[in-house]
Scaffold this motif. Structure first.
Motif, PDB file in Angstrom:
ATOM      1  N   ALA A  92       0.828  -1.205   0.000  1.00 51.02           N
ATOM      2  CA  ALA A  92       0.000   0.000   0.000  1.00 51.02           C
ATOM      3  C   ALA A  92       0.863   1.255   0.000  1.00 51.02           C
ATOM      4  O   ALA A  92       0.533   2.252  -0.642  1.00 51.02           O
ATOM      5  N   CYS A  93       1.986   1.195   0.727  1.00 43.74           N
ATOM      6  CA  CYS A  93       2.906   2.335   0.753  1.00 43.74           C
ATOM      7  C   CYS A  93       3.488   2.589  -0.636  1.00 43.74           C
ATOM      8  O   CYS A  93       3.606   3.738  -1.073  1.00 43.74           O
ATOM      9  N   ALA A  94       3.856   1.523  -1.324  1.00 42.84           N
ATOM     10  CA  ALA A  94       4.416   1.668  -2.667  1.00 42.84           C
ATOM     11  C   ALA A  94       3.393   2.255  -3.623  1.00 42.84           C
ATOM     12  O   ALA A  94       3.704   3.143  -4.432  1.00 42.84           O
ATOM     13  N   GLN A  95       2.148   1.782  -3.545  1.00 44.92           N
ATOM     14  CA  GLN A  95       1.111   2.302  -4.427  1.00 44.92           C
ATOM     15  C   GLN A  95       0.859   3.781  -4.141  1.00 44.92           C
ATOM     16  O   GLN A  95       0.713   4.586  -5.066  1.00 44.92           O
ATOM     17  N   PHE A  96       0.831   4.135  -2.873  1.00 43.94           N
ATOM     18  CA  PHE A  96       0.641   5.541  -2.510  1.00 43.94           C
ATOM     19  C   PHE A  96       1.811   6.388  -3.006  1.00 43.94           C
ATOM     20  O   PHE A  96       1.617   7.406  -3.679  1.00 43.94           O
ATOM     21  N   GLU A  97       3.031   5.977  -2.675  1.00 44.64           N
ATOM     22  CA  GLU A  97       4.209   6.773  -3.034  1.00 44.64           C
ATOM     23  C   GLU A  97       4.378   6.896  -4.546  1.00 44.64           C
ATOM     24  O   GLU A  97       4.713   7.960  -5.060  1.00 44.64           O
ATOM     25  N   ASN A  98       4.156   5.797  -5.259  1.00 48.37           N
ATOM     26  CA  ASN A  98       4.319   5.841  -6.706  1.00 48.37           C
ATOM     27  C   ASN A  98       3.257   6.706  -7.369  1.00 48.37           C
ATOM     28  O   ASN A  98       3.486   7.271  -8.443  1.00 48.37           O
ATOM     29  N   ALA A  99       2.081   6.833  -6.721  1.00 46.94           N
ATOM     30  CA  ALA A  99       1.016   7.665  -7.277  1.00 46.94           C
ATOM     31  C   ALA A  99       1.256   9.147  -7.018  1.00 46.94           C
ATOM     32  O   ALA A  99       0.974   9.984  -7.878  1.00 46.94           O
ATOM     33  N   VAL A 100       1.767   9.488  -5.843  1.00 46.03           N
ATOM     34  CA  VAL A 100       1.865  10.906  -5.467  1.00 46.03           C
ATOM     35  C   VAL A 100       3.285  11.452  -5.580  1.00 46.03           C
ATOM     36  O   VAL A 100       3.522  12.609  -5.237  1.00 46.03           O
ATOM     37  N   ARG A 101       4.217  10.665  -6.087  1.00 47.89           N
ATOM     38  CA  ARG A 101       5.630  11.060  -6.079  1.00 47.89           C
ATOM     39  C   ARG A 101       5.850  12.442  -6.689  1.00 47.89           C
ATOM     40  O   ARG A 101       6.479  13.323  -6.075  1.00 47.89           O
ATOM     41  N   VAL A 150      13.426   5.037  -5.496  1.00 49.64           N
ATOM     42  CA  VAL A 150      13.876   3.833  -6.206  1.00 49.64           C
ATOM     43  C   VAL A 150      13.424   2.569  -5.476  1.00 49.64           C
ATOM     44  O   VAL A 150      13.009   1.587  -6.103  1.00 49.64           O
ATOM     45  N   LEU A 151      13.487   2.575  -4.149  1.00 50.20           N
ATOM     46  CA  LEU A 151      13.047   1.403  -3.381  1.00 50.20           C
ATOM     47  C   LEU A 151      11.581   1.108  -3.646  1.00 50.20           C
ATOM     48  O   LEU A 151      11.198  -0.056  -3.843  1.00 50.20           O
ATOM     49  N   TYR A 152      10.745   2.139  -3.668  1.00 49.05           N
ATOM     50  CA  TYR A 152       9.323   1.899  -3.909  1.00 49.05           C
ATOM     51  C   TYR A 152       9.037   1.538  -5.369  1.00 49.05           C
ATOM     52  O   TYR A 152       8.134   0.745  -5.652  1.00 49.05           O
ATOM     53  N   GLN A 153       9.795   2.106  -6.278  1.00 49.18           N
ATOM     54  CA  GLN A 153       9.608   1.761  -7.695  1.00 49.18           C
ATOM     55  C   GLN A 153      10.019   0.325  -7.985  1.00 49.18           C
ATOM     56  O   GLN A 153       9.558  -0.264  -8.973  1.00 49.18           O
ATOM     57  N   ASN A 154      10.861  -0.231  -7.148  1.00 52.78           N
ATOM     58  CA  ASN A 154      11.379  -1.585  -7.369  1.00 52.78           C
ATOM     59  C   ASN A 154      11.024  -2.524  -6.210  1.00 52.78           C
ATOM     60  O   ASN A 154      11.733  -3.501  -5.953  1.00 52.78           O
ATOM     61  N   ALA A 198      15.968  -7.966   2.233  1.00 45.29           N
ATOM     62  CA  ALA A 198      16.836  -8.487   3.308  1.00 45.29           C
ATOM     63  C   ALA A 198      18.250  -8.728   2.803  1.00 45.29           C
ATOM     64  O   ALA A 198      19.188  -8.836   3.593  1.00 45.29           O
ATOM     65  N   ARG A 199      18.410  -8.801   1.482  1.00 44.79           N
ATOM     66  CA  ARG A 199      19.720  -9.067   0.877  1.00 44.79           C
ATOM     67  C   ARG A 199      20.424  -7.751   0.571  1.00 44.79           C
ATOM     68  O   ARG A 199      19.924  -6.937  -0.223  1.00 44.79           O
ATOM     69  N   ASP A 200      21.579  -7.561   1.162  1.00 41.73           N
ATOM     70  CA  ASP A 200      22.342  -6.341   0.900  1.00 41.73           C
ATOM     71  C   ASP A 200      22.616  -6.167  -0.592  1.00 41.73           C
ATOM     72  O   ASP A 200      22.595  -5.038  -1.104  1.00 41.73           O
ATOM     73  N   ALA A 201      22.862  -7.277  -1.282  1.00 38.10           N
ATOM     74  CA  ALA A 201      23.180  -7.192  -2.712  1.00 38.10           C
ATOM     75  C   ALA A 201      22.057  -6.513  -3.482  1.00 38.10           C
ATOM     76  O   ALA A 201      22.305  -5.756  -4.437  1.00 38.10           O
ATOM     77  N   LYS A 202      20.804  -6.778  -3.096  1.00 38.73           N
ATOM     78  CA  LYS A 202      19.661  -6.145  -3.761  1.00 38.73           C
ATOM     79  C   LYS A 202      19.648  -4.652  -3.499  1.00 38.73           C
ATOM     80  O   LYS A 202      19.388  -3.843  -4.407  1.00 38.73           O
ATOM     81  N   LEU A 203      19.949  -4.260  -2.291  1.00 34.56           N
ATOM     82  CA  LEU A 203      19.974  -2.839  -1.954  1.00 34.56           C
ATOM     83  C   LEU A 203      21.122  -2.121  -2.645  1.00 34.56           C
ATOM     84  O   LEU A 203      20.992  -0.962  -3.042  1.00 34.56           O
ATOM     85  N   PHE A 204      22.245  -2.804  -2.816  1.00 33.57           N
ATOM     86  CA  PHE A 204      23.365  -2.219  -3.568  1.00 33.57           C
ATOM     87  C   PHE A 204      22.996  -2.078  -5.047  1.00 33.57           C
ATOM     88  O   PHE A 204      23.329  -1.079  -5.691  1.00 33.57           O
TER      89      PHE A 204
END
Length: 283
Positions: free
Chosen positions: A103-112, A165-169, A179-185
């Motif tokens: 829900a946070c991603a949908q909200f943020e991506n809509a109002v960004r 970027v986190l919410y877009q992905n 949880a994987r650092d590699a994904k965050l990098f």
């Protein structure tokens, strides 16, 4: 008979025309409410997230024990937050969210774009409070790890683009990819200048985990229904403000009403240069 048939055909045509007019009016409303496609679907989802948050235990480590190192420029008080925008903006948007929360991603991506417009023009300051309720409800540590990484991005002066970027992905809710650092990098590489040894060390070492846990404690103590929780000058506006549904138009209108007669803020913090993490303080 022919007159009756003719009248019947006219009546049928009129009904079809009326249906078309209603369909067109509905479509116009749908197009006009830009957020509706993204946010209306969020409402039920947000209610579910809120219900889960209210009724499920939190298995994440939010005890607050250990050092609490606030990211650069962030508040480390009873309700830790990362501020965005002019410090003297006439209104404040308070947003509680979880990077694993759909829900946070949908909200943020809509109002960004609107959020950027409001902060860049000095209309509002946004205070982002990071929660980890999905870790507690679904298991895993992606909410905490992503929130710590976002705090590390704040140290580098790049919180906003990395937050976006986190919410877009965002991965599907059951997938604890964050949880994987590699994904965050990997996602940090999408933000110019962020993927540095200092950022990687901050993420790998969980430098701001204690600060995030303290923020999550504040969320749980705040009696909020779920994430996202969005307040304008302390008044809830998600999913509604009074009887009005949130939309791009309404968000702008509510801010304009709150700011009536007030000047936009001009005191924008200088862009932060990458620096050493804040010194830990007692949690």
């Amino acid at each position: 008979m022919s007159e009756k048939n003719s009248a019947g055909k006219r009546s049928a045509r009129e009904r079809l025309q009326e249906e078309r007019r209603r369909d067109q009016a509905r479509e116009k409303r749908r197009r006009t409410l830009i957020v509706s496609a993204a946010v209306v679907g969020v409402l039920g989802l947000a209610a579910v997230v809120g219900l889960i948050a209210a009724n499920a235990g939190d298995s994440s480590d939010s005890s607050g024990s250990g050092p609490v190192a606030a990211p650069t420029g962030a508040s480390g008080g009873d309700q830790p937050a990362i501020p965005v925008g002019a410090t003297d903006a006439p209104s404040t948007l308070t947003i509680w969210e979880d990077f694993r929360c759909p829900a946070c991603a949908q909200f943020e991506n809509a109002v960004r774009d609107t959020m950027h417009e409001l902060t860049d023009s000095g209309q509002v300051k946004v205070e982002y409070h990071l929660a980890t309720i999905i870790d507690g409800n679904m298991g895993g540590s992606g909410s905490l790890n992503a929130a710590n990484a976002a705090a590390c991005a704040q140290d580098a002066g790049k919180f906003v683009p990395y937050h976006d970027v986190l919410y877009q992905n965002q991965p599907p809710e059951p997938d604890d990819a964050f949880a994987r650092d590699a994904k965050l990098f990997e996602l940090a590489a999408k933000v110019p200048g962020l993927d540095t040894p200092a950022f990687r060390a901050c993420v790998s070492e969980g430098t701001h985990d204690g600060w995030v846990n303290k923020s999550n404690e504040a969320f749980r103590a705040g009696d909020f229904r779920g994430t996202p929780t969005v307040l304008l000058n302390g008044e809830s506006i998600f999913p509604t403000k009074g009887k009005e549904q949130i939309s791009i138009e309404n968000l702008k209108k509510w801010v304009a009403e709150a700011n009536k007669g007030k000047k936009p803020g001009t005191a924008f913090p200088s862009p932060a240069a990458p620096s050493a993490p804040a010194s830990p303080t007692a949690g």
